[in-house]
Design a protein around this motif. Structure first.
Motif, PDB file in Angstrom:
ATOM      1  N   ARG A 141       9.649 -22.795  -2.205  1.00 12.58           N
ATOM      2  CA  ARG A 141      10.946 -22.589  -2.843  1.00 12.58           C
ATOM      3  C   ARG A 141      10.769 -21.868  -4.175  1.00 12.58           C
ATOM      4  O   ARG A 141       9.853 -22.173  -4.943  1.00 12.58           O
ATOM      5  CB  ARG A 141      11.620 -23.950  -3.079  1.00 12.58           C
ATOM      6  CG  ARG A 141      12.982 -23.878  -3.752  1.00 12.58           C
ATOM      7  CD  ARG A 141      13.511 -25.276  -4.062  1.00 12.58           C
ATOM      8  NE  ARG A 141      14.796 -25.192  -4.739  1.00 12.58           N
ATOM      9  CZ  ARG A 141      15.957 -25.076  -4.127  1.00 12.58           C
ATOM     10  NH1 ARG A 141      15.992 -25.055  -2.794  1.00 12.58           N
ATOM     11  NH2 ARG A 141      17.089 -24.988  -4.808  1.00 12.58           N
ATOM     12  N   ARG A 159      17.719 -23.966 -10.455  1.00 16.99           N
ATOM     13  CA  ARG A 159      17.979 -24.566  -9.143  1.00 16.99           C
ATOM     14  C   ARG A 159      18.190 -23.486  -8.092  1.00 16.99           C
ATOM     15  O   ARG A 159      17.861 -23.673  -6.921  1.00 16.99           O
ATOM     16  CB  ARG A 159      19.190 -25.496  -9.230  1.00 16.99           C
ATOM     17  CG  ARG A 159      18.975 -26.648 -10.200  1.00 16.99           C
ATOM     18  CD  ARG A 159      20.228 -27.447 -10.436  1.00 16.99           C
ATOM     19  NE  ARG A 159      20.619 -28.207  -9.251  1.00 16.99           N
ATOM     20  CZ  ARG A 159      21.711 -28.970  -9.201  1.00 16.99           C
ATOM     21  NH1 ARG A 159      22.503 -29.058 -10.278  1.00 16.99           N
ATOM     22  NH2 ARG A 159      22.024 -29.631  -8.112  1.00 16.99           N
ATOM     23  N   HIS A 160      18.751 -22.353  -8.522  1.00 20.56           N
ATOM     24  CA  HIS A 160      18.949 -21.229  -7.608  1.00 20.56           C
ATOM     25  C   HIS A 160      18.726 -19.922  -8.354  1.00 20.56           C
ATOM     26  O   HIS A 160      19.068 -19.812  -9.548  1.00 20.56           O
ATOM     27  CB  HIS A 160      20.369 -21.233  -7.019  1.00 20.56           C
ATOM     28  CG  HIS A 160      20.635 -22.393  -6.111  1.00 20.56           C
ATOM     29  ND1 HIS A 160      20.253 -22.415  -4.795  1.00 20.56           N
ATOM     30  CD2 HIS A 160      21.232 -23.589  -6.361  1.00 20.56           C
ATOM     31  CE1 HIS A 160      20.611 -23.568  -4.251  1.00 20.56           C
ATOM     32  NE2 HIS A 160      21.210 -24.292  -5.177  1.00 20.56           N
ATOM     33  N   SER A 326      28.214 -19.392  -1.955  1.00 19.37           N
ATOM     34  CA  SER A 326      27.174 -20.168  -1.277  1.00 19.37           C
ATOM     35  C   SER A 326      26.485 -21.127  -2.231  1.00 19.37           C
ATOM     36  O   SER A 326      26.235 -22.304  -1.912  1.00 19.37           O
ATOM     37  CB  SER A 326      26.153 -19.220  -0.633  1.00 19.37           C
ATOM     38  OG  SER A 326      26.779 -18.356   0.301  1.00 19.37           O
ATOM     39  N   ILE A 327      26.160 -20.640  -3.427  1.00 23.08           N
ATOM     40  CA  ILE A 327      25.452 -21.468  -4.403  1.00 23.08           C
ATOM     41  C   ILE A 327      26.336 -22.596  -4.910  1.00 23.08           C
ATOM     42  O   ILE A 327      25.893 -23.754  -5.030  1.00 23.08           O
ATOM     43  CB  ILE A 327      24.931 -20.599  -5.559  1.00 23.08           C
ATOM     44  CG1 ILE A 327      23.796 -19.693  -5.064  1.00 23.08           C
ATOM     45  CG2 ILE A 327      24.463 -21.460  -6.729  1.00 23.08           C
ATOM     46  CD1 ILE A 327      23.372 -18.639  -6.058  1.00 23.08           C
ATOM     47  N   ALA A 330      26.589 -25.328  -2.413  1.00 25.71           N
ATOM     48  CA  ALA A 330      25.368 -26.135  -2.353  1.00 25.71           C
ATOM     49  C   ALA A 330      25.236 -27.044  -3.579  1.00 25.71           C
ATOM     50  O   ALA A 330      24.879 -28.221  -3.459  1.00 25.71           O
ATOM     51  CB  ALA A 330      24.155 -25.221  -2.237  1.00 25.71           C
ATOM     52  N   ARG A 333      27.365 -29.912  -3.280  1.00 23.34           N
ATOM     53  CA  ARG A 333      27.024 -30.672  -2.081  1.00 23.34           C
ATOM     54  C   ARG A 333      28.158 -30.707  -1.066  1.00 23.34           C
ATOM     55  O   ARG A 333      28.295 -31.684  -0.313  1.00 23.34           O
ATOM     56  CB  ARG A 333      26.575 -32.095  -2.458  1.00 23.34           C
ATOM     57  CG  ARG A 333      25.338 -32.095  -3.352  1.00 23.34           C
ATOM     58  CD  ARG A 333      24.829 -33.479  -3.616  1.00 23.34           C
ATOM     59  NE  ARG A 333      23.631 -33.433  -4.452  1.00 23.34           N
ATOM     60  CZ  ARG A 333      22.957 -34.499  -4.861  1.00 23.34           C
ATOM     61  NH1 ARG A 333      23.360 -35.719  -4.493  1.00 23.34           N
ATOM     62  NH2 ARG A 333      21.880 -34.373  -5.613  1.00 23.34           N
ATOM     63  N   GLU A 337      21.948 -26.928   1.425  1.00 22.22           N
ATOM     64  CA  GLU A 337      21.375 -25.659   0.975  1.00 22.22           C
ATOM     65  C   GLU A 337      20.985 -24.770   2.141  1.00 22.22           C
ATOM     66  O   GLU A 337      21.179 -23.550   2.091  1.00 22.22           O
ATOM     67  CB  GLU A 337      20.154 -25.917   0.088  1.00 22.22           C
ATOM     68  CG  GLU A 337      20.488 -26.404  -1.298  1.00 22.22           C
ATOM     69  CD  GLU A 337      19.266 -26.428  -2.199  1.00 22.22           C
ATOM     70  OE1 GLU A 337      18.191 -25.954  -1.760  1.00 22.22           O
ATOM     71  OE2 GLU A 337      19.391 -26.895  -3.346  1.00 22.22           O
ATOM     72  N   THR A 338      20.418 -25.355   3.193  1.00 17.20           N
ATOM     73  CA  THR A 338      20.022 -24.556   4.360  1.00 17.20           C
ATOM     74  C   THR A 338      21.237 -23.925   5.012  1.00 17.20           C
ATOM     75  O   THR A 338      21.206 -22.760   5.428  1.00 17.20           O
ATOM     76  CB  THR A 338      19.263 -25.432   5.369  1.00 17.20           C
ATOM     77  OG1 THR A 338      18.111 -25.992   4.737  1.00 17.20           O
ATOM     78  CG2 THR A 338      18.824 -24.607   6.573  1.00 17.20           C
ATOM     79  N   SER A 341      22.491 -21.057   2.749  1.00 19.81           N
ATOM     80  CA  SER A 341      21.608 -19.898   2.874  1.00 19.81           C
ATOM     81  C   SER A 341      21.849 -19.160   4.181  1.00 19.81           C
ATOM     82  O   SER A 341      21.886 -17.922   4.221  1.00 19.81           O
ATOM     83  CB  SER A 341      20.145 -20.351   2.782  1.00 19.81           C
ATOM     84  OG  SER A 341      19.261 -19.263   2.942  1.00 19.81           O
TER      85      SER A 341
END
Length: 466
Positions: A141, A159-160, A326-327, A330, A333, A337-338, A341
């Motif tokens: 990651r 985190r991203h 998307s972020i 995630a 929650r 995350e999968t 992505s």
């Protein structure tokens, strides 16, 4: 102005302050996330890609940045004009709906600066003249990036990561080495700026004008609000190398091809080129993946096609919006995350593949059947290997990407291209004949990887049925 040294950690790190990075950063900040943006240059800085699509307007509205862009006084682009393959025709944006009656021809240094300033105004911690040197991975990651600036060097954890580093390709080209260039579209672009040019009387107001050459390429002509006309030649690498050698250099090649384009030559008669020529080559490529654990590739960091349909800024801002959605989904929650992505990978890749097919089809039909340039632009088996070409083509012709509110005017522009591709001499973009397609997957039947994009009450993703 923020402190010269970036903080040691952040929710989201955005690398690159162009349209993709500024869009992602601003939207994430608007959702309340802590966002740090590192940009290696000091804005404003020069960039090519001046002709924008109507899809820009709903994206600017989503950002809350339309007024900031309008204040710059850019030329309003109401359509496009083509002198292509022996035919003359036009596309007009009238009929797309009130939200997409026009776009802009922009001086990119000013446009990009406006977007970056807007991101800063939303609370993004922007650090210019700060270069990201490397990305560190832990257990597969992306977790940390190292940077350098006049203030020194350091590291920042996150985190991203949104890699919007453009052609530099921080993650895909430098670290993962998963970028490959297309066999098709191995072209060279060379361009300069002119003053004192005549208008194209038949073109819509502020239109981009495209002029094909019989054998080896085409020209663009883009009017800008500073009184100049951007005039660029696109040709394949083989023709460029051979002609430059036989004619005695790049300047001679550019002048020779202008003489071979009578309509454009008349446009420039009595005008003066006021800048040196600029040259770009090997600019059509794609990364193997657009997202992975902890990272997203946005804009040119993921892929770039060809300047023919002016899709660069559209894909940049669109992918920035998808990355932000998307972020934030995630981080809150709402989805795993999968899942987020996978949504991003499929949504952005599908938009890219659709445009890849359209550009290829445009070259295939409108260049002469015996032209070397036309043959050079055909998608090879290697280009097609990882593409869902059949699926993408069905989406183009069937209108399955329709949005009820038709927010994306660019997709209708591309749909309208089918009429001139069929051989019509002139075509207006309007009425009910143009299929309303869009890459914004907001309705349940457009769900990707079981998820759909939501814009209200806040940006994010939702599972189908929610």
């Amino acid at each position: 102005m923020h402190d010269e040294r970036p903080a040691a950690e952040t929710d989201v790190l955005v690398v690159g302050g162009g349209p993709a990075g500024a869009t992602a950063a601003a939207l994430l900040a608007l959702q309340g996330h802590e966002v740090t943006l590192l940009e290696k240059m000091r804005f404003p800085r020069y960039h090519i890609g001046e002709s924008l699509l109507p899809s820009l307007l709903p994206l600017l509205d989503l950002l809350g940045a339309r007024e900031a862009v309008e204040r710059r006084g850019f030329v309003r682009k109401t359509g496009a004009y083509y002198d292509w393959g022996g035919q003359e025709w036009e596309l007009r944006f009238g009929g797309l709906g009130r939200s997409a009656l026009y776009s802009f021809q922009v001086v990119r240094s000013e446009f990009d600066h406006a977007l970056l300033d807007h991101a800063r105004d939303q609370g993004v911690r922007v650090h210019e003249e700060t270069a990201v040197r490397s990305v560190e991975f832990g257990d597969g990651r992306a977790v940390t990036a190292t940077w350098s600036s006049a203030a020194g060097t350091g590291a920042i954890s996150y985190r991203h990561l949104v890699d919007a580093s453009g052609r530099a390709g921080l993650v895909s080209a430098r670290h993962l080495r998963t970028r490959r260039f297309h066999d098709a579209f191995r072209n060279v672009a060379l361009w300069g700026y002119w003053r004192g040019t005549a208008p194209v009387e038949a073109a819509p107001a502020g239109a981009i004008c495209l002029f094909s050459l019989p054998e080896d390429g085409w020209f663009w002509a883009i009017p800008l609000h500073d009184g100049t006309l951007s005039v660029g030649l696109v040709t394949d690498q083989h023709s460029f190398a051979a002609a430059r050698q036989s004619l005695g250099g790049t300047e001679a090649l550019y002048s020779d091809r202008l003489r071979r384009c009578p309509v454009l030559a008349r446009l420039l008669a009595g005008a003066e080129r006021v800048t040196p020529l600029r040259v770009e080559t090997d600019y059509s490529y794609v990364a193997e993946r657009f997202s992975g654990p902890g990272w997203f590739l946005a804009g040119d960091a993921a892929c770039f096609l060809d300047p023919l349909l002016s899709t660069g800024v559209h894909l940049a801002m669109y992918s920035g919006m998808l990355a932000a959605a998307s972020i934030t989904a995630a981080l809150r929650r709402h989805v795993g995350e999968t899942e987020a992505s996978a949504f991003y990978q499929h949504a952005y890749r599908h938009a890219y593949e659709r445009l890849l097919i359209l550009v290829g089809a445009f070259y295939d039909i409108h260049q002469g059947r015996d032209a070397h340039f036309r043959r050079a632009q055909q998608l090879s088996h290697r280009d097609q290997q990882d593409l869902r070409l059949h699926e993408s083509f069905l989406h183009i012709v069937s209108g399955l990407e329709d949005l009820h509110d038709a927010q994306d005017g660019a997709a209708r522009l591309f749909a309208a291209l089918r009429e001139p591709l069929a051989g019509h001499r002139k075509v207006g973009l309007g009425g009910h004949g143009a299929s309303r397609m869009t890459p914004w997957p907001t309705s349940p039947d457009q769900a990707i990887a079981g998820l759909r994009l939501v814009l209200e009450p806040s940006l994010g993703l939702r599972r189908t049925g929610e």
